[in-house]
Enzyme design. Structure first.
Site, PDB file in Angstrom:
ATOM      1  N   LYS A  52      61.865  35.754  68.680  1.00  0.00           N
ATOM      2  CA  LYS A  52      63.623  36.174  69.417  1.00  0.00           C
ATOM      3  C   LYS A  52      63.206  37.342  70.225  1.00  0.00           C
ATOM      4  CE  LYS A  52      65.618  33.588  65.185  1.00  0.00           C
ATOM      5  NZ  LYS A  52      65.675  33.866  63.743  1.00  0.00           N
ATOM      6  N   GLN A  96      66.654  37.458  59.413  1.00  0.00           N
ATOM      7  CA  GLN A  96      66.114  37.285  59.403  1.00  0.00           C
ATOM      8  C   GLN A  96      66.093  36.590  57.985  1.00  0.00           C
ATOM      9  OE1 GLN A  96      64.384  35.259  62.428  1.00  0.00           O
ATOM     10  NE2 GLN A  96      63.320  33.614  60.856  1.00  0.00           N
ATOM     11  N   ASP A 119      74.235  34.129  64.288  1.00  0.00           N
ATOM     12  CA  ASP A 119      73.307  32.972  63.691  1.00  0.00           C
ATOM     13  C   ASP A 119      74.887  31.698  63.730  1.00  0.00           C
ATOM     14  OD1 ASP A 119      70.793  32.598  63.011  1.00  0.00           O
ATOM     15  OD2 ASP A 119      70.649  34.434  61.786  1.00  0.00           O
TER      16      ASP A 119
HETATM   17  N1  GUN Z   1      64.788  31.417  59.375  1.00  0.00           N
HETATM   18  C1  GUN Z   1      64.582  30.346  59.387  1.00  0.00           C
HETATM   19  N2  GUN Z   1      65.662  29.758  60.188  1.00  0.00           N
HETATM   20  C2  GUN Z   1      66.606  30.744  60.812  1.00  0.00           C
HETATM   21  C3  GUN Z   1      67.380  31.354  61.499  1.00  0.00           C
HETATM   22  O1  GUN Z   1      68.132  30.115  62.439  1.00  0.00           O
HETATM   23  N3  GUN Z   1      68.557  32.340  61.332  1.00  0.00           N
HETATM   24  C4  GUN Z   1      68.443  33.296  60.261  1.00  0.00           C
HETATM   25  N4  GUN Z   1      68.350  34.432  60.401  1.00  0.00           N
HETATM   26  N5  GUN Z   1      67.485  33.479  59.578  1.00  0.00           N
HETATM   27  C5  GUN Z   1      66.743  32.360  59.591  1.00  0.00           C
END
Ligand code: GUN
Length: 278
Positions: A52, A96, A119
C-alpha cells in the site's frame, strides 16, 4: 479458450490515471494523504501494508505509517484514530486487519470517520452502498466491477452469482452488481445445489476461501469467472478458489491467480484516497 482478464494491466491503467489526477491536485496546492496503521507485526499484514505504501509512492499520495506494538490497547488505538479524524491534512485512514485479539475490530472500524473510511468498512459506508448513496466502497468488489467494465463485459440484465457472503467481498459485491442492473444471487455454505446455481451464471464471482473448489462442472459455457481466492499450496505455488486449468477451457473470460483480482484491491484503495480529497 477464455479471454484472460489481466488485473496487472488494468490496475496499472487505473494507477496511472490516478497519478495524473494527483499531479493536477498538487498543482492546485492540494496534497492527498493516507494514514496506514498496523498494530503488531503479522508478516502477511506487513507485506500488504508495504504494498500500500509503495502504491502511494507511485501515485504521489503521501502515506503516514503508524507501526504500533502488539500490546497497544484499544483505547490507545482509538485515541490515534480520533486524532487523525480531526487532522484536515489526513484524507484517508486505514487500520490493517486483523488487529490483535484484545482489540475489538468492530469498535475500531466504527471509530474511523466515514469521510476518511477509504476501506469502505464503516457501517455508514456499507449503508450508503445498499441504498445507492455516495460513499466509499470496499476495494476488492469495486475492483472487480472495474475489471468487468474495462474488459467490456456487460453486467446489466446478466445472471450474476456471487459465491461467499463476507462483509468485505461477497455482500458489497452483490450490492455493486445489483447497482449495475445485474440479476444477483448470493450463495454460501448452506446453499442447496450450489453447482446448479453457479451453472446459471453469466458472471460468476467466487470468494469462498477454499482452494480450487470451483471446477468446470460449476461453469456455464462462455461465462465470465472472477476468482477472489488466493492460497499457497505445499510447493509454494499460488492458486485461487477456482480450478483454473479445469475452468479456463469452458469460460468466456477468467481472472488468473495471481494477477487477476489481487492487484485491483490496492488500485481501488488509491482511488478511494483520491476521492476523499475531491
Ligand atoms: N486485511 C486484509 N485485507 C484488508 C483490507 O482490504 N483492508 C484492511 N484494512 N485490512 C485488510
Amino acid at each position: 479458450m477464455a479471454n484472460i482478464i489481466d488485473g496487472k494491466v488494468i490496475s496499472k491503467q487505473i494507477k496511472d490515471e490516478l497519478k495524473e489526477q494527483v499531479a493536477c491536485l498538487n498543482r492546485d496546492g492540494k496534497e492527498v494523504c493516507l494514514a496506514v496503521i498496523q498494530v503488531g507485526n503479522d508478516p502477511a499484514s506487513t507485506v500488504y501494508v508495504g504494498n500500500k505504501k509503495k502504491a502511494c509512492e507511485y501515485i504521489g499520495i503521501k502515506s503516514l505509517a503508524y507501526e504500533l506494538p502488539e500490546k497497544t490497547t484499544e483505547a490507545e488505538l482509538i485515541e490515534l484514530i480520533e486524532k487523525l479524524n480531526k487532522d484536515d491534512n489526513v484524507h484517508g485512514i486505514l487500520v490493517q486487519l486483523p488487529v490483535p485479539k484484545h482489540i475489538n475490530e468492530e469498535t475500531i472500524i466504527n471509530a474511523i470517520s466515514p469521510s476518511k473510511d477509504v476501506d469502505g468498512f464503516h457501517p455508514s459506508s456499507v449503508g450508503a452502498l445498499s441504498i445507492g448513496k455516495k460513499g466509499f466502497v470496499s476495494c476488492t468488489p469495486a475492483g472487480i466491477i472495474q475489471l468487468l467494465k474495462r474488459s467490456g463485459i456487460e453486467i446489466s440484465g446478466k445472471e450474476c452469482v456471487v459465491v461467499g457472503r463476507s462483509n468485505i467481498v461477497g455482500k458489497p459485491m452483490a450490492m455493486l452488481l445489483l447497482r449495475e442492473n445485474g440479476t444477483v444471487t448470493v450463495c454460501h455454505s448452506k446453499t442447496k445445489d450450489l453447482k446448479e446455481v453457479c451453472k446459471r451464471a453469466d458472471i460468476l464471482v467466487v470468494a469462498i476461501g477454499r482452494p480450487k473448489m470451483i471446477d468446470a462442472s460449476y461453469v456455464k459455457e462462455g461465462a465470465t469467472v472472477i476468482d477472489v481466492g488466493i492460497h499457497r499450496n505445499e510447493n509454494g505455488k499460488l492458486c485461487g478458489d477456482v480450478d483454473y486449468e479445469s475452468v479456463e477451457p469452458v469460460a468466456g473470460a477468467i481472472t488468473p491467480v495471481p494477477g487477476g483480482v489481487g492487484p485491483m484491491t490496492i488500485a481501488m484503495l488509491m482511488n478511494n484516497c483520491v476521492e476523499a480529497v475531491l
